[in-house]
Write an enzyme that holds these catalytic residues in place. Structure first.
Site, PDB file in Angstrom:
ATOM      1  CG  ASP A 121      -1.878  -0.968   0.956  1.00 52.61           C
ATOM      2  OD1 ASP A 121      -2.507  -1.110  -0.045  1.00 52.61           O
ATOM      3  OD2 ASP A 121      -2.525  -1.659   2.046  1.00 52.61           O
ATOM      4  CG  ASP A 179      -7.881  -4.377  -1.642  1.00 52.99           C
ATOM      5  OD1 ASP A 179      -8.177  -5.360  -2.106  1.00 52.99           O
ATOM      6  OD2 ASP A 179      -8.291  -3.908  -0.420  1.00 52.99           O
TER       7      ASP A 179
HETATM    8  N1  GLY Z   1      -7.279  -1.777   0.908  1.00 50.50           N
HETATM    9  C1  GLY Z   1      -8.123  -2.323   2.247  1.00 50.50           C
HETATM   10  C2  GLY Z   1      -9.391  -2.234   2.083  1.00 50.50           C
HETATM   11  O1  GLY Z   1      -9.896  -1.759   1.187  1.00 50.50           O
HETATM   12  O2  GLY Z   1     -10.015  -2.149   3.011  1.00 50.50           O
END
Ligand code: GLY
Length: 400
Positions: A121, A179
């Site tokens: 992330d 994600d």
């Molecule tokens: N990337 C983590 C979520 O969308 O909760």
């Protein structure tokens, strides 16, 4: 620079019809829509002005507002860049220097995150902060910081499998969540800045392999694919934040729609455009998509009597933003359909049902987001990333 790269930069900077029954979207996209979005950006600026007065430590970042309490994250957390991003969008709208100062202050607090080796992330963290800083101020020192972050992300890339892995925790061998598509933007932009094609090729590979292994025939996505390092093939596929392994976790579907639209922006490869259109079509024609186009946190939740049906306004804001970009890549009929749907979402989210009154909601913008249903975390909450994509959708709508 190739022409499409220039287009990608510009669009990045601002921004099949199915036989199934589809919600009829009353809204058309016109100048009144842009005006509506501009007015809601004004409102957001008012709410976020209270936000920046209430929260003053940029290393202790408000991430959610749940059950009347604000939750905070440190810079290491995946949501740490979104508050800076929210301030950048308000600066972009208002052109007010005080927002520039605030956005820079909250961005600089994340400088060390370019070496954060604990998470994929890093893309979310750095692109929503320094990425906008570079875009809006052209501050030259920000580019190399983003390139450092892209190099850090590349350490997670496995050429045998062709993807970057997501989590540095847990018992999975090589976990990749949908994600992660969002973090590819960091790699594409680094490639454009540095001329190093390695970043671009890794991002294209990740998108291609993910399309093959995360997606089901109906164009819905698994949340997590766990790969075998030796064979390069999936060991197992499952959910983490949805209700079941074979269900359609709503935010994951939106990450995919947004992710493949963004990948098309950088590659101009029609297979990614078609994939984005397929995902969007699956979502807009889903039998459980509510009339206001703000989905339940899992598209399969309404069919399960054991599950409480929370909405996820963050999945909606993300989808609205994706639709507005996707609309710029397709023919007029499809563009109208996507813009209409995006406008419907934006109008829903801007109604008192979802948009907090000034001074309420811990000074966050949107209500009714779902963080992590199976873990009973942040249900019926405000989430800083839901607000971020709402502001992005308003910004894109204002400039269309
Ligand atoms: N990337 C983590 C979520 O969308 O909760």
């Amino acid at each position: 620079m190739k022409r499409y790269n220039a287009i990608a930069l510009i669009l990045g900077a601002t921004f099949a019809f199915s036989a199934c029954a589809e919600n009829t979207h009353q809204d058309t996209f016109n100048t009144q829509s842009a005006e509506f979005c501009s007015v809601n950006l004004d409102k957001a600026a008012g709410q976020l002005d209270d936000f920046r007065q209430a929260y003053t430590n940029p290393k202790n970042i408000p991430t959610a507002f749940t059950d009347g309490k604000t939750k905070f994250t440190k810079p290491m957390g995946w949501t740490s860049g979104f508050v800076a991003g929210n301030f950048w969008y308000i600066y972009e709208h208002t052109q007010d220097k005080s927002w520039l100062n605030t956005a820079n202050q909250w961005t600089h607090a994340l400088e060390d995150m370019r070496f954060n080796r604990k998470t994929h992330d890093i893309g979310f963290i750095m692109s929503s902060s320094y990425g906008h800083g570079l875009r809006l101020t052209k501050e030259q020192s920000y580019g190399p910081l983003l390139d450092d972050a892209a190099k850090t992300l590349m350490e997670r890339y496995n050429p045998n499998i062709g993807v970057t892995f997501s989590w540095s925790w847990g018992t999975w061998e090589f976990p990749v969540i949908i994600d992660n598509m969002m973090n590819l933007e960091l790699l594409f932009n680094a490639s454009l800045r540095t001329g190093d094609k390695t970043f671009h090729d890794a991002a294209v590979s990740h998108a291609t392999v993910t399309m093959k292994h995360h997606y089901r025939p109906d164009h819905s996505s698994y949340h997590l694919v766990n790969y075998d390092r030796d064979t390069g093939l999936p060991n197992n596929k499952q959910t983490f934040q949805g209700i079941a392994d074979d269900s359609s976790w709503a935010r994951g579907q939106s990450w995919g729609a947004y992710g493949y639209t963004m990948v098309y922006r950088f590659t101009q490869d029609k297979k990614f455009l078609q994939h984005a259109k397929n995902i969007v079509n699956y979502l807009l024609t889903h039998k459980n998509m509510p009339e206001d186009l703000v989905p339940y946190f899992d598209y399969d939740a309404p069919d399960d009597p054991e599950v409480t049906n929370y909405r996820d306004s963050s999945a909606a804001s993300l989808l609205a933003s994706a639709l507005l970009e996707l609309a710029t890549y397709v023919d007029q009929t499809e563009a109208d359909r996507y813009k209409k749907a995006a406008m419907k979402i934006i109008r829903s989210l801007s109604s008192p049902e979802y948009l907090a009154a000034k001074g309420q909601n811990g000074h966050f913008l949107l209500k009714q987001a779902t963080g992590h249903y199976p873990a009973n975390l942040d249900l019926n909450s405000a989430l800083n990333y839901g607000d971020y994509y709402y502001l992005e959708a308003l910004t894109r709508c204002k400039s269309l």
